[in-house]
Design an enzyme around this catalytic site. Structure first.
Site, PDB file in Angstrom:
ATOM      1  N   THR A   9      -7.765  10.660   6.466  1.00  0.00           N
ATOM      2  CA  THR A   9      -8.696  10.057   5.268  1.00  0.00           C
ATOM      3  C   THR A   9      -9.551   9.253   5.860  1.00  0.00           C
ATOM      4  O   THR A   9      -9.927   8.199   5.514  1.00  0.00           O
ATOM      5  CB  THR A   9      -7.761   9.090   4.491  1.00  0.00           C
ATOM      6  N   HIS A  14       0.972  -1.256   0.044  1.00  0.00           N
ATOM      7  CA  HIS A  14       0.248  -0.115  -0.087  1.00  0.00           C
ATOM      8  C   HIS A  14       0.737   1.426   0.132  1.00  0.00           C
ATOM      9  O   HIS A  14       1.281   1.884   1.241  1.00  0.00           O
ATOM     10  CB  HIS A  14      -0.819   0.106   1.135  1.00  0.00           C
TER      11      HIS A  14
END
EC number: 1.1.1.27
Length: 146
Positions: free
Chosen positions: A60, A5
């Site tokens: 986020t 990621h």
């Protein structure tokens, strides 16, 4: 997007289909020049999207909350849907068995947890990129003595 990621994650362009037809194969067959640089630009924009949100917003949380709700629904309702989740990738598309590394891969989730990793028909270039992503993550884990 699969792999670690972060910066070495990759887009599996060969698996994209529209109405069951392989989108990029038909584009490559019908166009004499296919702009690989444009595809890399799209991949970088996706990878950089989180950094942009963090820079503008500072976090986020909405995307994370939505993802957790979607994962929970698949697990609790035994939906057996495919989600990109972190799974042990050893042996997957030539990733070394001696390197225990977890990567984001499409996996079917149900009440029993991860029911299996979806088979992806990767090109040799994509498989090499996935192995490189795994190696990057494994090497960083070794530096941290994990």
């Amino acid at each position: 997007m699969v792999g670690e990621h972060g910066d070495s994650s990759l887009a599996i362009w060969s698996t994209i289909s529209v109405a069951g037809m392989p989108a990029f194969k038909s584009l490559r067959d019908s166009h004499h020049s296919f702009d690989e640089a444009a595809l890399e630009g799209i991949r970088r924009a996706v990878v950089g999207g989180a950094y942009e949100v963090i820079e503008l917003k500072g976090y986020t949380s909405w995307a994370i909350g939505y993802s957790v709700a979607s994962l929970a629904a698949s697990l609790l309702r035994d939906q057996r849907r495919v989600h990109p989740v972190s799974v042990l990738a050893s042996g997957f598309h030539g990733i070394s068995d001696g390197h225990d590394v977890f990567l984001s891969l499409p996996a079917r989730l149900g009440r029993g947890g991860v029911l299996g990793v979806a088979e992806m028909d990767l090109t040799e270039v994509e498989a090499a990129q996935l192995r490189r992503s795994a190696k990057t993550l494994w090497e960083n884990c070794q530096l941290l003595d994990l």
